[in-house]
Design a protein around this motif. Structure first.
Motif, mmCIF file in Angstrom:
data_model
loop_
_atom_site.group_PDB
_atom_site.id
_atom_site.type_symbol
_atom_site.label_atom_id
_atom_site.label_comp_id
_atom_site.label_asym_id
_atom_site.label_seq_id
_atom_site.Cartn_x
_atom_site.Cartn_y
_atom_site.Cartn_z
ATOM 1 N N PRO A 47 106.258 53.646 69.673
ATOM 2 C CA PRO A 47 106.381 52.685 68.571
ATOM 3 C C PRO A 47 106.255 53.364 67.211
ATOM 4 N N ARG A 48 106.778 52.665 66.185
ATOM 5 C CA ARG A 48 106.677 53.171 64.816
ATOM 6 C C ARG A 48 105.958 52.210 63.885
ATOM 7 N N SER A 49 105.555 51.053 64.401
ATOM 8 C CA SER A 49 104.907 50.067 63.540
ATOM 9 C C SER A 49 103.996 49.175 64.365
ATOM 10 N N THR A 50 103.131 48.455 63.669
ATOM 11 C CA THR A 50 102.250 47.496 64.337
ATOM 12 C C THR A 50 103.061 46.412 65.019
ATOM 13 N N ASP A 51 104.120 45.954 64.382
ATOM 14 C CA ASP A 51 104.958 44.907 64.981
ATOM 15 C C ASP A 51 105.555 45.371 66.305
ATOM 16 N N GLU A 52 105.952 46.630 66.365
ATOM 17 C CA GLU A 52 106.506 47.134 67.626
ATOM 18 C C GLU A 52 105.431 47.229 68.707
ATOM 19 N N VAL A 53 104.223 47.592 68.330
ATOM 20 C CA VAL A 53 103.131 47.615 69.308
ATOM 21 C C VAL A 53 102.873 46.209 69.839
ATOM 22 N N LEU A 54 102.887 45.227 68.952
ATOM 23 C CA LEU A 54 102.740 43.834 69.379
ATOM 24 C C LEU A 54 103.818 43.458 70.384
ATOM 25 N N GLY A 55 105.051 43.857 70.101
ATOM 26 C CA GLY A 55 106.152 43.538 71.009
ATOM 27 C C GLY A 55 105.979 44.187 72.367
ATOM 28 N N ILE A 56 105.524 45.450 72.382
ATOM 29 C CA ILE A 56 105.299 46.163 73.647
ATOM 30 C C ILE A 56 104.227 45.463 74.470
ATOM 31 N N VAL A 57 103.137 45.099 73.806
ATOM 32 C CA VAL A 57 102.026 44.452 74.513
ATOM 33 C C VAL A 57 102.457 43.103 75.087
ATOM 34 N N ARG A 58 103.230 42.359 74.338
ATOM 35 C CA ARG A 58 103.663 41.047 74.831
ATOM 36 C C ARG A 58 104.604 41.187 76.029
ATOM 37 N N LEU A 59 105.454 42.202 76.010
ATOM 38 C CA LEU A 59 106.327 42.437 77.163
ATOM 39 C C LEU A 59 105.506 42.857 78.380
ATOM 40 N N ALA A 60 104.540 43.753 78.168
ATOM 41 C CA ALA A 60 103.710 44.201 79.287
ATOM 42 C C ALA A 60 102.928 43.037 79.879
ATOM 43 N N ASN A 61 102.455 42.141 79.043
ATOM 44 C CA ASN A 61 101.753 40.959 79.533
ATOM 45 C C ASN A 61 102.684 40.053 80.324
ATOM 46 N N GLN A 62 103.897 39.901 79.815
ATOM 47 C CA GLN A 62 104.869 39.045 80.499
ATOM 48 C C GLN A 62 105.114 39.518 81.934
ATOM 49 N N PHE A 63 105.118 40.840 82.134
ATOM 50 C CA PHE A 63 105.388 41.385 83.457
ATOM 51 C C PHE A 63 104.121 41.881 84.160
ATOM 52 N N LYS A 64 102.962 41.534 83.563
ATOM 53 C CA LYS A 64 101.658 41.889 84.162
ATOM 54 C C LYS A 64 101.592 43.385 84.504
ATOM 55 N N THR A 65 101.964 44.199 83.537
ATOM 56 C CA THR A 65 102.048 45.645 83.727
ATOM 57 C C THR A 65 100.952 46.346 82.936
ATOM 58 N N PRO A 66 100.255 47.314 83.532
ATOM 59 C CA PRO A 66 99.211 48.043 82.808
ATOM 60 C C PRO A 66 99.764 48.787 81.599
ATOM 61 N N MET A 67 98.884 49.001 80.615
ATOM 62 C CA MET A 67 99.230 49.736 79.391
ATOM 63 C C MET A 67 98.138 50.765 79.115
ATOM 64 N N VAL A 68 98.520 51.869 78.497
ATOM 65 C CA VAL A 68 97.536 52.839 78.039
ATOM 66 C C VAL A 68 98.047 53.484 76.764
ATOM 67 N N GLY A 69 97.169 53.607 75.759
ATOM 68 C CA GLY A 69 97.528 54.281 74.516
ATOM 69 C C GLY A 69 97.265 55.773 74.619
ATOM 70 N N ARG A 70 98.036 56.554 73.865
ATOM 71 C CA ARG A 70 97.888 58.019 73.909
ATOM 72 C C ARG A 70 98.184 58.600 72.535
ATOM 73 N N GLY A 71 97.374 59.571 72.136
ATOM 74 C CA GLY A 71 97.611 60.281 70.887
ATOM 75 C C GLY A 71 98.329 61.588 71.155
ATOM 76 N N ALA A 72 97.588 62.703 71.054
ATOM 77 C CA ALA A 72 98.200 64.015 71.265
ATOM 78 C C ALA A 72 97.992 64.546 72.682
ATOM 79 N N GLY A 73 97.228 63.829 73.504
ATOM 80 C CA GLY A 73 96.998 64.285 74.870
ATOM 81 C C GLY A 73 96.039 65.462 74.963
ATOM 82 N N THR A 74 95.181 65.633 73.952
ATOM 83 C CA THR A 74 94.218 66.740 73.975
ATOM 84 C C THR A 74 92.899 66.344 74.623
ATOM 85 N N GLY A 75 92.767 65.097 75.073
ATOM 86 C CA GLY A 75 91.520 64.615 75.663
ATOM 87 C C GLY A 75 91.126 65.394 76.900
ATOM 88 N N LEU A 76 89.827 65.364 77.225
ATOM 89 C CA LEU A 76 89.295 66.178 78.309
ATOM 90 C C LEU A 76 88.632 65.354 79.405
#
Length: 479
Positions: A47-76
């Motif tokens: 996504p490039r905006s808050t509105d797009e994140v909202l749209g992604i979340v609403r679609l994932a909810n519609q299809f009952k699909t898990p979501m996970v946020g990710r930054g640079a993937g440097t987590g340990l």
């Protein structure tokens, strides 16, 4: 399979085909982070905006699909991996500094802003963003918020939560919320304090308001060289006993610093048992006095030498050695398991001795590099990823180290988070009632459990057991 296909088409309509990845080759890049865990998403979106994140979340909810946020993937700790598959939301294209208020020392940033880039953007005004994880050249502020990241200068400046004033976030139910603000203390519950460190299980943060900190008038960096691990750790304990709090107090043992020196050429001695990298900052007079006091304490504990960086270039080289240590070790051993235990500083000598015993017990090389000033240990356990039996010994050794930290009055993690790595260890610290209370707080914001499932709370799976997930989206052409 039809539902997943329709979800994919909906994401492509929302974002465009170029910002939705679903081919096996593309997904392989997102099945891991800096931990020993693996888990593959069904698709990855940018996504490039808050509105797009909202749209992604609403679609994932519609299809009952898990979501996970990710930054640079440097987590340990596997915190940004798709343990249950689903949609991975990568914030690398939400990387703008939206506003800088120099007079009030505030900035508003998107979650994909790289930590160090914010400090560079305000350095001309004599300011910086104080939290400085060792991965700050790559890690994002959104990831720092999720994990409540620390860093070498945590000792004096605090962790991420001490520098976050507000945020805009999308709840997994598809609602947009704004919490906190530019004021130092907003009325009502401290929701910022609750959300920072929630490891992406409460919401997807899309804007962050942070404090900017003035650069100190004077900085002095010291390198204390010791021929004994015990002398090194007892020096740190003595700092605590005398009420001395340097801006940073880092320790590298001999094995680790030799790996670092071969890579960075920072001037670390190759024949010592350990070094302390110390820093003091502030007003010139107080810095001089505190540096003198610390050097005298080091000498009292048999430091062979205490060097003072002569200029900014020498200081930067010493810190380059510290902050590139993990990469330097990777030149010698391509696979190692980074631990993240916490102990009281007074227990450092005994803990380092115990880590050495554990390494010998399991026939493993363990290097030590850590934030000695706040007792946050990072033992690096070397192993060959192709050897399943050796990997089991690594996990057993890691568990014994963490159990010792708990027995010493410490914790299972200081800054890397619980994620999917240490969820099974949470009952060692918390009762069923306490874990139940935490779950109820999570469920208030994440009632369906679709956001970052399988994190923090015990799932019954062991460390390293979640492996590559099959592709559940059928009929999708690779691109």
């Amino acid at each position: 399979m039809r539902i997943e296909h329709d979800l994919l088409r909906g994401l492509e309509r929302l974002l465009g085909r170029e910002r939705v990845l679903s081919s096996r080759e593309d997904l392989l890049l997102y099945e891991y982070d800096g931990s020993v865990e693996e888990a593959r998403p069904q698709c990855v979106v940018f996504p490039r905006s808050t509105d797009e994140v909202l749209g992604i979340v609403r679609l994932a909810n519609q299809f009952k699909t898990p979501m996970v946020g990710r930054g640079a993937g440097t987590g340990l700790s596997g915190g940004a991996l798709a343990r249950e598959g689903g949609v991975m939301i990568v914030f690398s294209q939400m990387n703008r500094v939206l506003e800088i208020d120099y007079e009030n020392r505030r900035a508003v940033v998107q979650p994909g802003v790289v930590n160090l880039e914010l400090s560079r953007a305000v350095a001309h005004a004599g300011l910086h963003f104080a939290p400085d994880p060792s991965s700050q050249r790559a890690c994002t502020i959104g990831g720092n918020v999720s994990e409540n990241s620390g860093g070498p200068h945590t000792l004096a400046y605090g962790v991420t939560t001490n520098h976050v004033l507000g945020m805009k976030a999308v709840l997994p139910t598809g609602e947009l919320i704004c919490i906190g603000g530019s004021a130092v203390d907003s009325p009502g519950y401290d929701l910022c304090g609750l959300f920072v460190g929630s490891e992406g299980t409460f919401a997807l943060v899309t804007e962050i308001t942070v404090k900017l900190t003035p650069l100190p008038e004077t900085v002095k960096t010291l390198l204390a060289i010791f021929d004994s691990i015990d002398d090194t750790t007892e020096t740190v304990a003595d700092f605590t006993a005398r009420g001395i709090t340097p801006a940073a107090c880092e320790m590298l043992d001999g094995w680790t610093l030799r790996a670092v020196e071969a890579y960075v050429h920072a001037g670390f001695p190759l024949d010592c048992a350990a070094v302390l990298l110390l820093e003091v900052d502030g007003l010139r007079e107080s810095v001089e006095a505190q540096a003198k006091d610390m050097a005298e304490i080091c000498a009292a504990h048999h430091a062979r030498e205490v060097r003072v960086a002569r200029d900014a270039a020498e200081r930067d080289l010493l810190w380059k050695g510290r902050k590139n240590a993990f990469g330097a070790v990777g030149r010698i051993c391509p696979t190692y398991y980074v631990q993240d235990g916490v102990i009281p500083r007074t227990k450092l000598p005994a803990t380092l001795r115990r880590i050495d015993e554990i390494g010998k017990k399991y026939r493993l090389e363990i290097g030590n590099i850590f934030h000695a000033g706040d007792g946050n240990l990072h033992p690096l356990i070397m192993f060959d990823a192709r050897d399943a039996e050796q990997f089991k010994r690594v996990i057993s050794a890691a568990d014994e180290i963490i159990q010792y930290c708990i027995d010493a009055g410490g914790s299972i993690t200081g800054e890397h988070g619980v994620g999917m790595e240490k969820d099974r260890l949470m009952p060692l610290l918390f009762s069923d009632a306490e874990l139940g209370l935490m779950r109820s707080v999570r469920d208030t914001f994440n009632p369906t459990g679709l956001l970052n499932p399988g994190k923090i709370f015990p799932t019954g799976k062991g460390c390293g057991e979640t492996r590559i997930r099959p592709l559940p989206v059928a009929g999708t052409a690779a691109r």
